[in-house]
Design a protein around this motif. Structure first.
Motif, PDB file in Angstrom:
ATOM      1  N   LEU A  75     -19.840  17.894  40.318  1.00  0.00           N
ATOM      2  CA  LEU A  75     -20.085  17.173  41.572  1.00  0.00           C
ATOM      3  C   LEU A  75     -18.792  17.003  42.362  1.00  0.00           C
ATOM      4  O   LEU A  75     -18.797  16.455  43.450  1.00  0.00           O
ATOM      5  CB  LEU A  75     -20.720  15.808  41.292  1.00  0.00           C
ATOM      6  CG  LEU A  75     -22.088  15.848  40.602  1.00  0.00           C
ATOM      7  CD1 LEU A  75     -22.523  14.453  40.217  1.00  0.00           C
ATOM      8  CD2 LEU A  75     -23.134  16.500  41.497  1.00  0.00           C
ATOM      9  N   ARG A  76     -17.681  17.447  41.784  1.00  0.00           N
ATOM     10  CA  ARG A  76     -16.357  17.396  42.410  1.00  0.00           C
ATOM     11  C   ARG A  76     -15.934  15.981  42.777  1.00  0.00           C
ATOM     12  O   ARG A  76     -15.280  15.754  43.773  1.00  0.00           O
ATOM     13  CB  ARG A  76     -16.299  18.334  43.621  1.00  0.00           C
ATOM     14  CG  ARG A  76     -16.485  19.801  43.231  1.00  0.00           C
ATOM     15  CD  ARG A  76     -16.195  20.734  44.385  1.00  0.00           C
ATOM     16  NE  ARG A  76     -16.994  20.451  45.571  1.00  0.00           N
ATOM     17  CZ  ARG A  76     -18.254  20.850  45.723  1.00  0.00           C
ATOM     18  NH1 ARG A  76     -18.859  21.534  44.766  1.00  0.00           N
ATOM     19  NH2 ARG A  76     -18.900  20.578  46.831  1.00  0.00           N
ATOM     20  N   ASN A  77     -16.328  15.037  41.965  1.00  0.00           N
ATOM     21  CA  ASN A  77     -15.783  13.682  42.134  1.00  0.00           C
ATOM     22  C   ASN A  77     -14.348  13.729  41.645  1.00  0.00           C
ATOM     23  O   ASN A  77     -14.055  14.357  40.632  1.00  0.00           O
ATOM     24  CB  ASN A  77     -16.580  12.668  41.305  1.00  0.00           C
ATOM     25  CG  ASN A  77     -15.901  11.311  41.293  1.00  0.00           C
ATOM     26  OD1 ASN A  77     -14.976  11.083  40.520  1.00  0.00           O
ATOM     27  ND2 ASN A  77     -16.309  10.441  42.183  1.00  0.00           N
ATOM     28  N   SER A  78     -13.447  13.068  42.362  1.00  0.00           N
ATOM     29  CA  SER A  78     -12.052  13.166  41.960  1.00  0.00           C
ATOM     30  C   SER A  78     -11.415  11.787  41.780  1.00  0.00           C
ATOM     31  O   SER A  78     -10.230  11.624  41.985  1.00  0.00           O
ATOM     32  CB  SER A  78     -11.281  13.972  42.998  1.00  0.00           C
ATOM     33  OG  SER A  78     -11.360  13.296  44.248  1.00  0.00           O
ATOM     34  N   THR A  79     -12.225  10.801  41.428  1.00  0.00           N
ATOM     35  CA  THR A  79     -11.672   9.458  41.241  1.00  0.00           C
ATOM     36  C   THR A  79     -11.379   9.199  39.760  1.00  0.00           C
ATOM     37  O   THR A  79     -11.888   9.891  38.879  1.00  0.00           O
ATOM     38  CB  THR A  79     -12.652   8.383  41.723  1.00  0.00           C
ATOM     39  OG1 THR A  79     -13.816   8.425  40.895  1.00  0.00           O
ATOM     40  CG2 THR A  79     -13.055   8.599  43.175  1.00  0.00           C
ATOM     41  N   ILE A  80     -10.557   8.181  39.521  1.00  0.00           N
ATOM     42  CA  ILE A  80     -10.240   7.804  38.142  1.00  0.00           C
ATOM     43  C   ILE A  80     -11.500   7.299  37.422  1.00  0.00           C
ATOM     44  O   ILE A  80     -11.750   7.663  36.270  1.00  0.00           O
ATOM     45  CB  ILE A  80      -9.141   6.706  38.146  1.00  0.00           C
ATOM     46  CG1 ILE A  80      -7.844   7.270  38.746  1.00  0.00           C
ATOM     47  CG2 ILE A  80      -8.919   6.140  36.757  1.00  0.00           C
ATOM     48  CD1 ILE A  80      -7.214   8.406  37.969  1.00  0.00           C
ATOM     49  N   ASN A  81     -12.312   6.507  38.116  1.00  0.00           N
ATOM     50  CA  ASN A  81     -13.544   6.052  37.467  1.00  0.00           C
ATOM     51  C   ASN A  81     -14.499   7.212  37.189  1.00  0.00           C
ATOM     52  O   ASN A  81     -15.270   7.168  36.221  1.00  0.00           O
ATOM     53  CB  ASN A  81     -14.237   4.971  38.309  1.00  0.00           C
ATOM     54  CG  ASN A  81     -13.621   3.591  38.062  1.00  0.00           C
ATOM     55  OD1 ASN A  81     -12.797   3.438  37.161  1.00  0.00           O
ATOM     56  ND2 ASN A  81     -14.014   2.616  38.858  1.00  0.00           N
ATOM     57  N   GLY A  82     -14.451   8.237  38.033  1.00  0.00           N
ATOM     58  CA  GLY A  82     -15.269   9.424  37.781  1.00  0.00           C
ATOM     59  C   GLY A  82     -14.884  10.071  36.457  1.00  0.00           C
ATOM     60  O   GLY A  82     -15.738  10.493  35.672  1.00  0.00           O
ATOM     61  N   ILE A  83     -13.583  10.125  36.191  1.00  0.00           N
ATOM     62  CA  ILE A  83     -13.101  10.689  34.925  1.00  0.00           C
ATOM     63  C   ILE A  83     -13.521   9.787  33.773  1.00  0.00           C
ATOM     64  O   ILE A  83     -13.953  10.240  32.710  1.00  0.00           O
ATOM     65  CB  ILE A  83     -11.557  10.840  34.970  1.00  0.00           C
ATOM     66  CG1 ILE A  83     -11.166  11.833  36.059  1.00  0.00           C
ATOM     67  CG2 ILE A  83     -11.010  11.264  33.607  1.00  0.00           C
ATOM     68  CD1 ILE A  83      -9.674  11.850  36.373  1.00  0.00           C
ATOM     69  N   LYS A  84     -13.432   8.499  34.020  1.00  0.00           N
ATOM     70  CA  LYS A  84     -13.781   7.520  32.981  1.00  0.00           C
ATOM     71  C   LYS A  84     -15.261   7.626  32.593  1.00  0.00           C
ATOM     72  O   LYS A  84     -15.590   7.718  31.410  1.00  0.00           O
ATOM     73  CB  LYS A  84     -13.464   6.132  33.528  1.00  0.00           C
ATOM     74  CG  LYS A  84     -13.948   4.966  32.703  1.00  0.00           C
ATOM     75  CD  LYS A  84     -13.360   3.686  33.289  1.00  0.00           C
ATOM     76  CE  LYS A  84     -14.222   2.485  32.980  1.00  0.00           C
ATOM     77  NZ  LYS A  84     -13.595   1.247  33.457  1.00  0.00           N
ATOM     78  N   TYR A  85     -16.141   7.650  33.583  1.00  0.00           N
ATOM     79  CA  TYR A  85     -17.573   7.690  33.276  1.00  0.00           C
ATOM     80  C   TYR A  85     -17.975   9.004  32.602  1.00  0.00           C
ATOM     81  O   TYR A  85     -18.929   9.051  31.844  1.00  0.00           O
ATOM     82  CB  TYR A  85     -18.403   7.495  34.543  1.00  0.00           C
ATOM     83  CG  TYR A  85     -18.465   6.058  35.010  1.00  0.00           C
ATOM     84  CD1 TYR A  85     -18.913   5.051  34.148  1.00  0.00           C
ATOM     85  CD2 TYR A  85     -18.098   5.689  36.291  1.00  0.00           C
ATOM     86  CE1 TYR A  85     -18.977   3.736  34.561  1.00  0.00           C
ATOM     87  CE2 TYR A  85     -18.156   4.370  36.723  1.00  0.00           C
ATOM     88  CZ  TYR A  85     -18.598   3.396  35.849  1.00  0.00           C
ATOM     89  OH  TYR A  85     -18.665   2.094  36.254  1.00  0.00           O
ATOM     90  N   ARG A  86     -17.250  10.084  32.914  1.00  0.00           N
ATOM     91  CA  ARG A  86     -17.621  11.380  32.341  1.00  0.00           C
ATOM     92  C   ARG A  86     -17.009  11.633  30.967  1.00  0.00           C
ATOM     93  O   ARG A  86     -17.598  12.316  30.147  1.00  0.00           O
ATOM     94  CB  ARG A  86     -17.227  12.499  33.303  1.00  0.00           C
ATOM     95  CG  ARG A  86     -18.174  12.598  34.494  1.00  0.00           C
ATOM     96  CD  ARG A  86     -17.581  13.406  35.636  1.00  0.00           C
ATOM     97  NE  ARG A  86     -18.537  13.510  36.737  1.00  0.00           N
ATOM     98  CZ  ARG A  86     -18.734  12.564  37.646  1.00  0.00           C
ATOM     99  NH1 ARG A  86     -18.033  11.455  37.589  1.00  0.00           N
ATOM    100  NH2 ARG A  86     -19.627  12.712  38.603  1.00  0.00           N
ATOM    101  N   SER A  87     -15.797  11.094  30.756  1.00  0.00           N
ATOM    102  CA  SER A  87     -15.109  11.447  29.506  1.00  0.00           C
ATOM    103  C   SER A  87     -15.061  10.300  28.498  1.00  0.00           C
ATOM    104  O   SER A  87     -14.767  10.524  27.332  1.00  0.00           O
ATOM    105  CB  SER A  87     -13.672  11.863  29.813  1.00  0.00           C
ATOM    106  OG  SER A  87     -12.929  10.739  30.261  1.00  0.00           O
ATOM    107  N   ARG A  88     -15.290   9.075  28.967  1.00  0.00           N
ATOM    108  CA  ARG A  88     -15.128   7.851  28.172  1.00  0.00           C
ATOM    109  C   ARG A  88     -13.649   7.463  27.995  1.00  0.00           C
ATOM    110  O   ARG A  88     -13.354   6.431  27.397  1.00  0.00           O
ATOM    111  CB  ARG A  88     -15.765   7.966  26.771  1.00  0.00           C
ATOM    112  CG  ARG A  88     -17.129   7.368  26.717  1.00  0.00           C
ATOM    113  CD  ARG A  88     -17.599   7.165  25.303  1.00  0.00           C
ATOM    114  NE  ARG A  88     -17.123   5.917  24.722  1.00  0.00           N
ATOM    115  CZ  ARG A  88     -17.554   4.723  25.070  1.00  0.00           C
ATOM    116  NH1 ARG A  88     -18.460   4.575  25.990  1.00  0.00           N
ATOM    117  NH2 ARG A  88     -17.064   3.638  24.490  1.00  0.00           N
ATOM    118  N   ALA A  89     -12.714   8.284  28.469  1.00  0.00           N
ATOM    119  CA  ALA A  89     -11.308   7.862  28.404  1.00  0.00           C
ATOM    120  C   ALA A  89     -11.179   6.568  29.193  1.00  0.00           C
ATOM    121  O   ALA A  89     -11.876   6.384  30.184  1.00  0.00           O
ATOM    122  CB  ALA A  89     -10.410   8.930  29.020  1.00  0.00           C
TER     123      ALA A  89
END
Lengths: 486, 135, 413
Positions: free
Chosen positions: A428-442
């Motif tokens: 979806l080309r989201n490029s936010t930090i929360n986007g990374i968080k929700y997708r990776s659990r990091a």
């Protein structure tokens, strides 16, 4: 820019995404407009993540029918979308005679709704399912399950996108009009979309979308539920969900413990009406209350086990003085042919989403021709779960094949660089930090990003050329940094 | 006639973990004069306090930007204490320069900045890298 | 999967791990492997670019990177072996470790293990900070990483919650780099940082420190716009009517450190709730034979000098264990915190050798003594002009004084 399509969906929550994914089976062009920079930023990501069995809803209502149907659809859907799902069952526990009466009427109601496998259990049977559980009798519903709510929403959107649906993130709707044949939708970016079918799945903002069309009969009263997230240290303490028997007229199902598919336990949710549909604050009064109840429900709980708080909002149709529930509004409007309106999709909206997708598809079919796509891909690529959940031998193989699996970036959740890179390069080309968080659990573990956020920032800088001003937490107005030091 | 004002100041001595609570009687005129210091358990305390009251000295640490290094910044410090009041000028000197990797711990990067008698020295190694990816 | 064996594995390459490995080598261990997550040695010292390290050990005040470099140079001079960029994912009670790096996923069987993983910061979630969740909220250590290692400025107008040393250091750092630091708010009636840092980081720059005051709400939906603070009563609860709004775009949290013991817990090491670390004996051995613990993973230290010293002991005893010189005992002399003492360790001693107790007091005081007693019998005493919870106290006890003691109590009087 003006964009013509067959269907416009406003709101990329779990409901909008489920509809988009369902429609992506057919030869129709679909645009999903979402005001946030990512999908599932409202109620869809901020809930207990429970798949309800359907015992709580009055027979004949949409909530009853769609939740039972949605629950039954979820297993295959999750296997296609590579989403973790666990049917761990639920004990609704009675503490007294009144409670037992409630259990019997819930069982009757559930059976009328075709909920499978309901049983009233005595204390001994209850202990076998959940040792140490209190209460004198319980209603057991084996079809109750847990799922990662934002995981499901993201997966639905990604699969829809893979099948041709176009997601316009950061496109808040500012105006809607109807000409003789089409709906014209304007967004804050100055873009215009036209389609004969318009679907309102704006959740907490669904009343505002109605207003833009001049429909003023609906109003959403946001009702906040606060949660506390517990450390994974307590993973395995609960083998099933335990809820108190419901009180009459309550706005929620009461404060309870919910295990998540990722191994945390949630305490919550509270229930408090608020003014704003995006007021996701936590309050000290309720957090104190949740902690107190948490210690009562879970004696092993220590004060250092609380790692995070969050809150969600229920899209209530009744004002606070009335309270309780109203049935979902899912309607094809005669006054605005082609307008499919979904209002008040609160609990069990997550459970019902796949069934709502089917229902909305039927409605859409009356306005546009739904011809099967030759190449609908029902499966999302990848595998279920995270690297750290694999057996050791399998981990060794993956690291040997791709060294990015060997580099653990988020130490608390043991999330690898490969998983972070996948999340950064999301479809979806989201490029936010929360986007990374929700997708990776990091950043979701006990250090809450204290250690891994700096490393993720470094990866974004070194491998994707980010400058300090490029980092956003969640929205355009949420820059992480103010610039360089030197 | 000389105009002067006597004031009492309290300080916690930072020389050792005892942390003596010192009281100093000072005369503030054209020059600050320390008249009396009480509360110290050793002779180091009053000496420290007098210096602290008349001309406090500090070492400071900061960073200097590096070109072509494995870190974007090299951490630095003053190699001797400098007057507190010179810190802002020393910081200006630190902010104004750029160095090239490699840098070694102890390298003198700025000599006697802002007219002080200290040097700014590197406190970490920064190795040279040939693929500089930005900042 | 590759399966390898080492006599001694040291987990963590910060000040504790480096000192432990060097000490093990000096005490004769030929096969030491140090495992470090990061690609560099030195751990958190790398970002602690301020000075004040090493006064006890080296008689001069060094910055964090310089202090680390002394140990890194010695580590290399001793030709010690290390795996950098490698994380230990799990450990079992038989000292089998699973480790992962870009070079592969491996199993390591260790003859002895030294746990030296350090600690992490308490977060907004851990202290259940109310309000919204906008950008601009950082733990002081994360901000320190961005500013000192990555050349990234976290904000322009900051409030600091908690008066721990890292918060004070960051107040000065932000100020020198052009940010406005509004205030430091400390919930307790006394500062938890060193007096030196209060003077040199706050007073020098006219940054106010408000005691018995806490941040009680966060504002801003996207980026932080301000915080509400209030005075607190003796029960640390906000006093109604004292609330005030402080505008800021950044909140730095310096509200405590937590030993990072997830690996230890996974191996079923017996933990101590007062320290958040393992229970150890006078050889720093945990409840698992051959597994030792030192540094901030054992208990949070205020001085790195003490971390190095403790780690050297762990290194020495781990070698003694490998040589068969240390065996778990059937009974130990238990050591308990008494009046005025928050924690003391080791929690148990063999009585076979002299030992040093490390402890923290519960409240600040002056002109008191720390006593080590066997019921009423006084075994050791240390007179203290100043006692403070932020400053660790160490007191030596001679083995020949122990007699037939079963239980020692450490108290302040």
């Amino acid at each position: 820019m003006m964009k013509k399509c067959d269907v416009i969906i406003i709101g990329a929550g779990v409901v909008g995404n489920a509809i988009a994914r369902e429609l992506s089976r057919y030869e129709v062009s679909i645009a999903v407009l979402e005001k946030e920079l990512d999908v599932a930023m409202g109620a869809s990501s901020r809930n207990s993540g429970v798949l309800h069995s359907g015992i709580h809803y009055k027979p004949g209502t949409l909530r009853a029918r769609l939740s039972v149907q949605g629950n039954a659809m979820m297993k295959d859907l999750c296997s296609d979308l590579k989403i973790k799902i666990e049917y761990i069952g639920k004990l609704t526990v009675a503490q007294d005679e009144d409670g037992i009466e409630t259990l019997h009427s819930l069982k009757e109601q559930g059976e009328a709704n075709n909920v499978p496998g309901l049983e009233i259990l005595d204390q001994e049977q209850m202990q076998q399912i959940q040792p140490g559980v209190g209460g004198i009798k319980a209603l057991y519903s084996p079809s109750t399950g847990i799922i990662c709510p934002y995981g499901l929403s993201i997966a639905l959107a990604e699969n829809a996108a893979a099948n041709g649906v176009e997601f316009y993130l950061g496109h808040g709707v500012t105006n809607i009009s109807k000409n003789s044949r089409e709906f014209v939708v304007n967004t804050a970016q100055g873009e215009e979309f036209e389609a004969p079918v318009l679907i309102n799945s704006a959740g907490l903002f669904s009343d505002r979308v109605c207003e833009m069309l001049g429909i003023d009969e609906y109003r959403i009263y946001p009702c906040r539920g606060e949660y506390l997230v517990l450390d994974k240290r307590l993973k395995g303490t609960l083998s099933t969900l335990v809820y108190p028997a419901p009180r009459k007229g309550g706005a929620g199902l009461g404060i309870h413990l919910t295990n998540t598919v990722d191994g945390n336990i949630l305490i919550g949710p509270s229930s408090e009406y608020v003014d704003e549909p995006d007021d996701f604050a936590s309050t000290s009064e309720i957090m104190t209350q949740l902690k107190k109840e948490g210690h009562e429900l879970l004696p092993e709980l220590s004060t250092t086990d609380f790692i995070r708080s969050f809150s969600g909002l229920r899209a209530k149709q009744n004002p606070p003085e009335v309270g309780g529930y109203k049935d979902f509004i899912i309607e094809s409007r005669d006054d605005f042919p082609g307008f499919i309106n979904l209002v008040g999709i609160e609990s069990p909206g997550l459970t019902s989403a796949p069934a709502i997708g089917l229902m909305a598809k039927e409605m859409v079919g009356r306005f546009v021709d739904l011809k099967d796509k030759d190449r609908f891909v029902s499966e999302r690529p990848g595998s279920v779960g995270f690297f750290h959940e694999l057996p050791e031998e399998k981990k060794a193989d993956l690291v040997a094949k791709n060294p990015d699996y060997g580099e653990v970036i988020c130490r608390c959740e043991q999330i690898t660089k490969k998983e972070i890179l996948d999340a950064i390069q999301n479809p979806l080309r989201n490029s936010t930090i929360n986007g990374i968080k929700y997708r990776s659990r990091a950043m979701m573990g006990r250090c809450q990003g204290g250690f891994c956020l700096p490393r993720i920032v470094e990866i974004l800088k070194q491998e994707f050329g980010y400058k300090p001003e490029d980092y956003l937490l969640q929205s355009k107005g949420s820059p992480l940094f103010s610039g360089r030091v030197r | 006639m000389r105009e002067c004002k006597m004031t009492e100041k309290e300080l916690i001595c930072v020389i050792c973990p005892n942390g003596c609570e010192l009281k100093a009687l000072i005369e503030e005129g054209s020059q600050t004069v320390v008249r009396k210091i009480s509360g110290a358990l050793c002779e180091k305390g009053p000496a420290w306090a007098e210096q602290e009251l008349i001309n406090p000295m500090r070492t400071i640490a900061s960073s200097i930007i590096v070109d072509g290094g494995d870190y974007p910044l090299v951490s630095v410090r003053t190699d001797a204490a400098i007057p507190l009041k010179s810190i802002s000028n020393v910081m200006k000197a630190i902010k104004s320069i750029k160095v090239k990797a490699p840098v070694k711990v102890g390298d003198v990067l700025i000599r006697e900045p802002a007219g002080t008698s200290c040097n700014i020295i590197a406190t970490r190694h920064v190795n040279e890298v040939f693929d500089d990816s930005g900042i | 999967m590759q399966n390898i064996k080492h006599d001694l594995v040291v987990i963590g390459g910060g000040p504790a791990g480096l000192a432990a490995a060097i000490s093990a080598r000096r005490n004769g261990c030929r096969d030491v492997l140090l495992i470090e997550r990061a690609k560099t040695y030195g751990g958190i010292l790398n970002q602690c670019i301020h000075d004040g390290f090493g006064l006890h050990r080296f008689g001069e005040t060094l910055t964090g990177p310089e202090y680390a470099q002394l140990y890194i140079d010695e580590f290399k001079a001793q030709r010690l072996e290390a795996m950098l960029g490698t994380i230990v994912l799990s450990m079992d009670s038989g000292r089998n470790l699973y480790v992962s790096s870009r070079n592969g996923f491996k199993k390591i069987e260790a003859g002895a293990v030294i746990l030296s993983m350090g600690c992490r910061e308490r977060t907004a979630g851990a202290i259940s900070l109310p309000g919204t969740r906008p950008a601009g909220i950082y733990t002081a250590g994360a901000a320190q990483n961005f500013i000192n290692l990555q050349n990234i400025m976290v904000g322009k107008q900051a409030v600091i919650m908690g008066s721990g040393d890292i918060g004070l250091i960051m107040a000065r750092r932000m100020t020198l780099e052009g940010a406005k630091v509004e205030s430091v708010f400390e919930i307790l009636p006394y500062a938890s940082g060193l007096p030196r840092n209060i003077q040199q980081c706050l007073n020098d720059y006219d940054i106010p420190l408000h005691l018995s005051t806490s941040v009680i709400n966060l504002h801003g939906k996207e980026r932080l716009t301000g915080v509400t603070v209030a005075e607190v009563n003796e029960g640390l609860m906000p006093v109604p009517g004292t609330e005030r709004y402080v505008p800021c775009d950044t909140l730095l949290l310096s509200v405590g450190l937590i030993p990072e013991n997830e690996l230890s817990r996974g191996a079923n090491v017996v933990m101590e709730s007062r320290t958040g670390g393992a229970q150890v004996d006078d050889t720093l051995m945990t409840s698992l034979p051959g597994v030792f613990s030192c540094g901030n993973v054992l208990h949070v230290h205020d001085l790195v000098d003490h971390v190095s010293e403790e780690a050297e002991l762990a290194g020495r005893f781990a070698v003694e264990y490998l040589d068969g010189g240390i065996q778990p005992r059937e009974s130990y002399i238990q050591i308990e915190p008494g009046e005025g003492v928050r924690y003391v360790l080791p929690q148990k001693v063999s009585g076979a050798r002299d030992f040093t107790l490390s402890l923290r007091v519960a409240a600040p005081s002056r002109n008191q003594s720390v006593w080590v007693k066997d019921s009423e019998k006084k075994l050791a005493r240390k007179k203290m002009l100043r006692l403070h919870p932020a400053e660790m106290v160490r007191i030596k006890v001679k083995a020949n004084k122990l007699g037939s003691a079963k239980r020692l109590c450490v108290s302040v009087k």
